[in-house]
Write a protein that holds these residues in place. Sequence first.
Motif, PDB file in Angstrom:
ATOM      1  N   TYR A  61      -7.297 -29.637 -20.949  1.00  0.00           N
ATOM      2  CA  TYR A  61      -7.382 -29.828 -22.396  1.00  0.00           C
ATOM      3  C   TYR A  61      -6.286 -30.724 -22.957  1.00  0.00           C
ATOM      4  CZ  TYR A  61     -10.648 -26.080 -21.613  1.00  0.00           C
ATOM      5  OH  TYR A  61     -11.688 -25.323 -21.133  1.00  0.00           O
ATOM      6  N   ASP A  62      -5.151 -30.794 -22.264  1.00  0.00           N
ATOM      7  CA  ASP A  62      -4.120 -31.757 -22.675  1.00  0.00           C
ATOM      8  C   ASP A  62      -4.626 -33.182 -22.469  1.00  0.00           C
ATOM      9  OD1 ASP A  62      -2.338 -29.775 -23.399  1.00  0.00           O
ATOM     10  OD2 ASP A  62      -1.287 -29.768 -21.470  1.00  0.00           O
ATOM     11  N   ALA A  63      -5.288 -33.408 -21.342  1.00  0.00           N
ATOM     12  CA  ALA A  63      -5.832 -34.737 -21.055  1.00  0.00           C
ATOM     13  C   ALA A  63      -6.959 -35.087 -22.016  1.00  0.00           C
ATOM     14  CB  ALA A  63      -6.329 -34.810 -19.611  1.00  0.00           C
ATOM     15  N   VAL A  64      -7.786 -34.108 -22.349  1.00  0.00           N
ATOM     16  CA  VAL A  64      -8.864 -34.328 -23.317  1.00  0.00           C
ATOM     17  C   VAL A  64      -8.276 -34.748 -24.669  1.00  0.00           C
ATOM     18  CG1 VAL A  64     -10.705 -33.207 -24.633  1.00  0.00           C
ATOM     19  CG2 VAL A  64     -10.498 -32.774 -22.183  1.00  0.00           C
ATOM     20  N   ALA A  65      -7.244 -34.033 -25.101  1.00  0.00           N
ATOM     21  CA  ALA A  65      -6.601 -34.355 -26.380  1.00  0.00           C
ATOM     22  C   ALA A  65      -5.957 -35.732 -26.340  1.00  0.00           C
ATOM     23  CB  ALA A  65      -5.562 -33.286 -26.717  1.00  0.00           C
ATOM     24  N   GLU A  66      -5.328 -36.084 -25.215  1.00  0.00           N
ATOM     25  CA  GLU A  66      -4.682 -37.390 -25.087  1.00  0.00           C
ATOM     26  C   GLU A  66      -5.702 -38.521 -25.143  1.00  0.00           C
ATOM     27  OE1 GLU A  66      -1.498 -38.515 -25.050  1.00  0.00           O
ATOM     28  OE2 GLU A  66      -1.092 -36.469 -25.681  1.00  0.00           O
ATOM     29  N   LEU A  67      -6.844 -38.318 -24.513  1.00  0.00           N
ATOM     30  CA  LEU A  67      -7.879 -39.350 -24.565  1.00  0.00           C
ATOM     31  C   LEU A  67      -8.411 -39.486 -25.987  1.00  0.00           C
ATOM     32  CD1 LEU A  67      -9.536 -41.437 -23.051  1.00  0.00           C
ATOM     33  CD2 LEU A  67     -11.186 -39.640 -22.470  1.00  0.00           C
ATOM     34  N   GLY A  68      -8.514 -38.372 -26.678  1.00  0.00           N
ATOM     35  CA  GLY A  68      -8.917 -38.423 -28.076  1.00  0.00           C
ATOM     36  C   GLY A  68      -7.967 -39.272 -28.900  1.00  0.00           C
ATOM     37  N   LYS A  69      -6.669 -39.139 -28.654  1.00  0.00           N
ATOM     38  CA  LYS A  69      -5.670 -39.936 -29.364  1.00  0.00           C
ATOM     39  C   LYS A  69      -5.754 -41.409 -28.961  1.00  0.00           C
ATOM     40  CE  LYS A  69      -2.429 -36.071 -29.721  1.00  0.00           C
ATOM     41  NZ  LYS A  69      -1.146 -35.493 -29.231  1.00  0.00           N
ATOM     42  N   VAL A 115     -13.837 -30.753 -26.157  1.00  0.00           N
ATOM     43  CA  VAL A 115     -14.117 -32.194 -26.229  1.00  0.00           C
ATOM     44  C   VAL A 115     -14.499 -32.577 -27.659  1.00  0.00           C
ATOM     45  CG1 VAL A 115     -15.677 -34.033 -25.471  1.00  0.00           C
ATOM     46  CG2 VAL A 115     -14.756 -32.427 -23.792  1.00  0.00           C
ATOM     47  N   VAL A 116     -15.353 -31.772 -28.267  1.00  0.00           N
ATOM     48  CA  VAL A 116     -15.737 -32.032 -29.659  1.00  0.00           C
ATOM     49  C   VAL A 116     -14.512 -32.011 -30.565  1.00  0.00           C
ATOM     50  CG1 VAL A 116     -16.981 -31.098 -31.649  1.00  0.00           C
ATOM     51  CG2 VAL A 116     -18.114 -31.236 -29.434  1.00  0.00           C
ATOM     52  N   GLU A 117     -13.652 -31.025 -30.383  1.00  0.00           N
ATOM     53  CA  GLU A 117     -12.447 -30.927 -31.211  1.00  0.00           C
ATOM     54  C   GLU A 117     -11.569 -32.162 -31.067  1.00  0.00           C
ATOM     55  OE1 GLU A 117     -11.812 -26.071 -31.425  1.00  0.00           O
ATOM     56  OE2 GLU A 117     -10.701 -27.249 -29.942  1.00  0.00           O
ATOM     57  N   ALA A 118     -11.427 -32.657 -29.835  1.00  0.00           N
ATOM     58  CA  ALA A 118     -10.572 -33.819 -29.588  1.00  0.00           C
ATOM     59  C   ALA A 118     -11.119 -35.084 -30.221  1.00  0.00           C
ATOM     60  CB  ALA A 118     -10.387 -34.018 -28.081  1.00  0.00           C
ATOM     61  N   PHE A 119     -12.445 -35.168 -30.346  1.00  0.00           N
ATOM     62  CA  PHE A 119     -13.073 -36.382 -30.862  1.00  0.00           C
ATOM     63  C   PHE A 119     -13.728 -36.180 -32.227  1.00  0.00           C
ATOM     64  CE2 PHE A 119     -12.533 -37.210 -26.414  1.00  0.00           C
ATOM     65  CZ  PHE A 119     -12.152 -38.541 -26.397  1.00  0.00           C
ATOM     66  N   LEU A 120     -13.338 -35.110 -32.907  1.00  0.00           N
ATOM     67  CA  LEU A 120     -13.928 -34.833 -34.207  1.00  0.00           C
ATOM     68  C   LEU A 120     -13.650 -35.938 -35.238  1.00  0.00           C
ATOM     69  CD1 LEU A 120     -15.630 -32.920 -35.852  1.00  0.00           C
ATOM     70  CD2 LEU A 120     -13.567 -31.566 -36.330  1.00  0.00           C
ATOM     71  N   PRO A 121     -12.439 -36.491 -35.294  1.00  0.00           N
ATOM     72  CA  PRO A 121     -12.216 -37.585 -36.252  1.00  0.00           C
ATOM     73  C   PRO A 121     -13.143 -38.778 -36.013  1.00  0.00           C
ATOM     74  CG  PRO A 121     -10.119 -36.736 -35.461  1.00  0.00           C
ATOM     75  CD  PRO A 121     -11.181 -36.122 -34.602  1.00  0.00           C
ATOM     76  N   GLN A 122     -13.375 -39.101 -34.736  1.00  0.00           N
ATOM     77  CA  GLN A 122     -14.257 -40.222 -34.410  1.00  0.00           C
ATOM     78  C   GLN A 122     -15.709 -39.909 -34.746  1.00  0.00           C
ATOM     79  OE1 GLN A 122     -11.774 -38.918 -32.605  1.00  0.00           O
ATOM     80  NE2 GLN A 122     -11.040 -40.308 -31.008  1.00  0.00           N
TER      81      GLN A 122
END
Length: 229
Positions: A61-69, A115-122
Amino acid sequence: MSQVFITGANRGIGLALTKLYLKAGWDVVACCRNPDQADDLLYLISDNPGLEVYQLDVTDYDAVAELGKELADRPISLLINNAGYYGPYNVAVGGSDVEEWRKVIEINTIAPLKVVEAFLPQLKMGQGTIANISSKMGSLDDNSSGGAYYYRSSKAAQNAVTKSLAIDLAVDGIKAVVIHPGWVRTDMGGPHGLIDTETSASGIQQVLNNLTAAQSGHFFDYRGNEIAW
Protein backbone atom coordinates in the motif's frame (compact mmCIF):
# COMPACT_ATOMS: atom_id res chain seq x y z
CA MET A 1 -7.14 11.79 -24.40
CA SER A 2 -8.89 9.14 -22.30
CA GLN A 3 -6.71 7.23 -19.87
CA VAL A 4 -7.29 3.81 -18.31
CA PHE A 5 -5.43 2.38 -15.33
CA ILE A 6 -5.30 -1.44 -15.22
CA THR A 7 -3.90 -3.76 -12.54
CA GLY A 8 -2.82 -7.31 -13.30
CA ALA A 9 -2.12 -6.24 -16.88
CA ASN A 10 0.64 -8.72 -17.67
CA ARG A 11 -1.52 -11.66 -18.71
CA GLY A 12 -5.02 -13.05 -19.13
CA ILE A 13 -7.93 -10.63 -19.07
CA GLY A 14 -5.73 -7.72 -17.99
CA LEU A 15 -3.46 -8.08 -21.00
CA ALA A 16 -6.43 -8.47 -23.35
CA LEU A 17 -8.00 -5.30 -21.92
CA THR A 18 -4.70 -3.45 -22.35
CA LYS A 19 -4.59 -4.40 -26.03
CA LEU A 20 -8.23 -3.43 -26.59
CA TYR A 21 -7.92 0.01 -25.04
CA LEU A 22 -4.69 0.72 -26.90
CA LYS A 23 -6.42 -0.25 -30.13
CA ALA A 24 -9.26 2.15 -29.23
CA GLY A 25 -6.74 4.99 -28.93
CA TRP A 26 -6.65 5.27 -25.15
CA ASP A 27 -3.57 5.94 -23.06
CA VAL A 28 -3.00 2.92 -20.84
CA VAL A 29 -1.22 2.74 -17.48
CA ALA A 30 -0.58 -0.98 -17.12
CA CYS A 31 0.55 -2.37 -13.77
CA CYS A 32 1.83 -5.76 -12.72
CA ARG A 33 4.03 -7.26 -10.02
CA ASN A 34 6.92 -8.32 -12.24
CA PRO A 35 7.25 -6.28 -15.45
CA ASP A 36 10.63 -7.87 -16.17
CA GLN A 37 8.77 -11.18 -16.65
CA ALA A 38 5.86 -9.67 -18.61
CA ASP A 39 7.20 -10.18 -22.12
CA ASP A 40 3.80 -10.05 -23.83
CA LEU A 41 3.04 -6.71 -22.18
CA LEU A 42 6.46 -5.16 -22.75
CA TYR A 43 6.32 -6.21 -26.40
CA LEU A 44 3.46 -3.76 -26.90
CA ILE A 45 5.47 -0.70 -25.88
CA SER A 46 7.38 -0.22 -29.13
CA ASP A 47 4.21 0.16 -31.22
CA ASN A 48 2.11 1.95 -28.60
CA PRO A 49 3.47 5.28 -27.32
CA GLY A 50 0.35 5.62 -25.16
CA LEU A 51 1.33 2.60 -23.06
CA GLU A 52 3.19 2.96 -19.77
CA VAL A 53 4.12 -0.07 -17.67
CA TYR A 54 4.67 0.20 -13.92
CA GLN A 55 5.76 -2.33 -11.34
CA LEU A 56 3.07 -2.61 -8.68
CA ASP A 57 2.14 -5.15 -6.06
CA VAL A 58 -1.41 -4.06 -5.19
CA THR A 59 -0.97 -5.24 -1.58
CA ASP A 60 2.07 -2.97 -1.07
CA TYR A 61 0.00 0.00 0.00
CA ASP A 62 2.96 2.35 0.39
CA ALA A 63 3.91 1.64 -3.22
CA VAL A 64 0.30 2.10 -4.34
CA ALA A 65 0.19 5.49 -2.61
CA GLU A 66 3.55 6.50 -4.10
CA LEU A 67 2.39 5.66 -7.61
CA GLY A 68 -0.72 7.70 -6.98
CA LYS A 69 1.48 10.68 -6.12
CA GLU A 70 3.75 10.08 -9.13
CA LEU A 71 0.75 10.17 -11.47
CA ALA A 72 -1.02 12.96 -9.61
CA ASP A 73 -1.57 15.11 -12.70
CA ARG A 74 -3.31 12.38 -14.75
CA PRO A 75 -7.11 12.50 -15.04
CA ILE A 76 -8.30 8.88 -15.09
CA SER A 77 -11.34 8.02 -17.16
CA LEU A 78 -11.39 4.36 -16.16
CA LEU A 79 -9.75 2.38 -13.35
CA ILE A 80 -9.92 -1.40 -13.76
CA ASN A 81 -9.10 -3.44 -10.65
CA ASN A 82 -8.30 -6.68 -12.44
CA ALA A 83 -5.56 -8.22 -10.27
CA GLY A 84 -6.95 -11.16 -8.33
CA TYR A 85 -6.12 -14.40 -6.57
CA TYR A 86 -8.18 -17.57 -6.19
CA GLY A 87 -6.19 -19.32 -3.50
CA PRO A 88 -6.07 -23.08 -2.93
CA TYR A 89 -8.74 -25.25 -4.50
CA ASN A 90 -10.97 -27.83 -2.81
CA VAL A 91 -10.86 -26.40 0.70
CA ALA A 92 -13.32 -28.41 2.81
CA VAL A 93 -15.04 -27.48 6.05
CA GLY A 94 -12.55 -28.26 8.79
CA GLY A 95 -9.54 -27.64 6.57
CA SER A 96 -9.40 -23.86 6.28
CA ASP A 97 -6.04 -22.10 6.43
CA VAL A 98 -6.52 -18.69 8.00
CA GLU A 99 -3.32 -17.18 6.59
CA GLU A 100 -4.21 -18.25 3.06
CA TRP A 101 -7.74 -16.91 3.49
CA ARG A 102 -6.31 -13.59 4.64
CA LYS A 103 -4.15 -13.48 1.52
CA VAL A 104 -7.17 -13.99 -0.76
CA ILE A 105 -9.14 -11.28 1.08
CA GLU A 106 -6.12 -8.97 0.96
CA ILE A 107 -5.72 -9.19 -2.81
CA ASN A 108 -9.36 -9.39 -3.85
CA THR A 109 -11.09 -7.09 -1.35
CA ILE A 110 -8.74 -4.72 0.46
CA ALA A 111 -6.30 -3.94 -2.35
CA PRO A 112 -8.92 -2.74 -4.88
CA LEU A 113 -10.20 -0.17 -2.38
CA LYS A 114 -6.67 0.99 -1.56
CA VAL A 115 -5.97 1.47 -5.28
CA VAL A 116 -9.13 3.54 -5.61
CA GLU A 117 -8.14 5.62 -2.59
CA ALA A 118 -4.68 6.29 -4.04
CA PHE A 119 -6.11 7.44 -7.38
CA LEU A 120 -9.26 9.15 -6.16
CA PRO A 121 -8.05 12.67 -7.08
CA GLN A 122 -7.36 11.50 -10.64
CA LEU A 123 -10.74 9.79 -10.85
CA LYS A 124 -12.40 13.00 -9.68
CA MET A 125 -10.51 14.98 -12.35
CA GLY A 126 -11.65 12.57 -15.04
CA GLN A 127 -15.11 11.91 -13.58
CA GLY A 128 -14.02 8.35 -14.11
CA THR A 129 -15.45 4.88 -13.74
CA ILE A 130 -14.22 2.21 -11.33
CA ALA A 131 -14.58 -1.30 -12.75
CA ASN A 132 -13.91 -4.07 -10.24
CA ILE A 133 -13.46 -7.41 -11.95
CA SER A 134 -15.25 -9.75 -9.59
CA SER A 135 -16.91 -13.10 -10.16
CA LYS A 136 -20.34 -14.65 -10.23
CA MET A 137 -18.94 -16.81 -7.42
CA GLY A 138 -19.34 -13.75 -5.21
CA SER A 139 -23.10 -13.80 -5.74
CA LEU A 140 -25.00 -15.24 -2.79
CA ASP A 141 -28.02 -15.77 -5.02
CA ASP A 142 -26.00 -17.82 -7.51
CA ASN A 143 -24.27 -20.09 -4.99
CA SER A 144 -25.84 -23.51 -5.53
CA SER A 145 -22.71 -25.65 -5.25
CA GLY A 146 -21.04 -24.48 -2.01
CA GLY A 147 -17.31 -24.63 -1.40
CA ALA A 148 -14.72 -22.08 -2.58
CA TYR A 149 -14.90 -20.39 0.83
CA TYR A 150 -11.94 -18.07 0.39
CA TYR A 151 -12.71 -16.86 -3.11
CA ARG A 152 -16.48 -16.57 -2.70
CA SER A 153 -16.19 -14.56 0.51
CA SER A 154 -13.52 -12.26 -0.92
CA LYS A 155 -15.56 -11.47 -4.02
CA ALA A 156 -18.81 -11.00 -2.09
CA ALA A 157 -16.94 -8.50 0.07
CA GLN A 158 -15.48 -6.80 -3.00
CA ASN A 159 -19.00 -6.48 -4.38
CA ALA A 160 -20.12 -4.77 -1.15
CA VAL A 161 -17.16 -2.37 -1.35
CA THR A 162 -18.07 -1.49 -4.93
CA LYS A 163 -21.70 -0.81 -4.03
CA SER A 164 -20.60 1.61 -1.32
CA LEU A 165 -18.14 3.33 -3.67
CA ALA A 166 -20.95 3.89 -6.17
CA ILE A 167 -23.06 5.56 -3.50
CA ASP A 168 -20.31 7.61 -1.87
CA LEU A 169 -18.63 8.86 -5.06
CA ALA A 170 -21.74 9.67 -7.10
CA VAL A 171 -21.47 13.29 -5.93
CA ASP A 172 -18.11 13.47 -7.73
CA GLY A 173 -19.52 12.09 -10.97
CA ILE A 174 -17.69 8.79 -10.47
CA LYS A 175 -19.36 5.49 -11.35
CA ALA A 176 -18.42 2.14 -9.79
CA VAL A 177 -19.48 -1.22 -11.13
CA VAL A 178 -18.80 -4.93 -10.59
CA ILE A 179 -18.19 -7.13 -13.62
CA HIS A 180 -18.14 -10.92 -13.86
CA PRO A 181 -15.76 -11.69 -16.76
CA GLY A 182 -17.19 -15.13 -17.49
CA TRP A 183 -15.45 -18.46 -17.08
CA VAL A 184 -12.33 -17.58 -19.01
CA ARG A 185 -9.47 -19.78 -20.14
CA THR A 186 -6.68 -18.24 -18.03
CA ASP A 187 -4.19 -19.43 -15.42
CA MET A 188 -6.89 -18.83 -12.79
CA GLY A 189 -9.88 -20.04 -14.79
CA GLY A 190 -8.10 -23.11 -16.09
CA PRO A 191 -8.09 -24.75 -19.53
CA HIS A 192 -11.78 -25.70 -19.50
CA GLY A 193 -13.14 -22.14 -19.43
CA LEU A 194 -16.00 -21.42 -21.79
CA ILE A 195 -14.53 -18.30 -23.44
CA ASP A 196 -11.14 -16.85 -24.31
CA THR A 197 -9.64 -13.67 -22.91
CA GLU A 198 -10.42 -11.63 -26.03
CA THR A 199 -14.14 -12.44 -25.83
CA SER A 200 -14.26 -11.56 -22.15
CA ALA A 201 -12.28 -8.32 -22.55
CA SER A 202 -14.35 -7.20 -25.53
CA GLY A 203 -17.55 -7.76 -23.58
CA ILE A 204 -16.22 -5.91 -20.55
CA GLN A 205 -15.20 -2.98 -22.74
CA GLN A 206 -18.67 -2.88 -24.30
CA VAL A 207 -20.37 -2.90 -20.90
CA LEU A 208 -18.18 -0.02 -19.72
CA ASN A 209 -18.62 1.96 -22.93
CA ASN A 210 -22.39 1.90 -22.44
CA LEU A 211 -22.50 2.25 -18.66
CA THR A 212 -24.91 4.89 -17.40
CA ALA A 213 -25.02 6.68 -14.06
CA ALA A 214 -28.18 4.74 -13.22
CA GLN A 215 -26.25 1.45 -13.62
CA SER A 216 -23.52 2.49 -11.18
CA GLY A 217 -23.42 0.20 -8.18
CA HIS A 218 -24.76 -2.79 -10.10
CA PHE A 219 -23.32 -6.23 -10.90
CA PHE A 220 -23.07 -7.28 -14.56
CA ASP A 221 -21.54 -10.09 -16.54
CA TYR A 222 -19.36 -9.46 -19.58
CA ARG A 223 -22.43 -9.63 -21.85
CA GLY A 224 -24.20 -6.86 -19.96
CA ASN A 225 -26.65 -9.10 -18.10
CA GLU A 226 -27.32 -8.03 -14.52
CA ILE A 227 -26.43 -10.53 -11.78
CA ALA A 228 -28.28 -10.78 -8.48
CA TRP A 229 -26.19 -10.05 -5.40
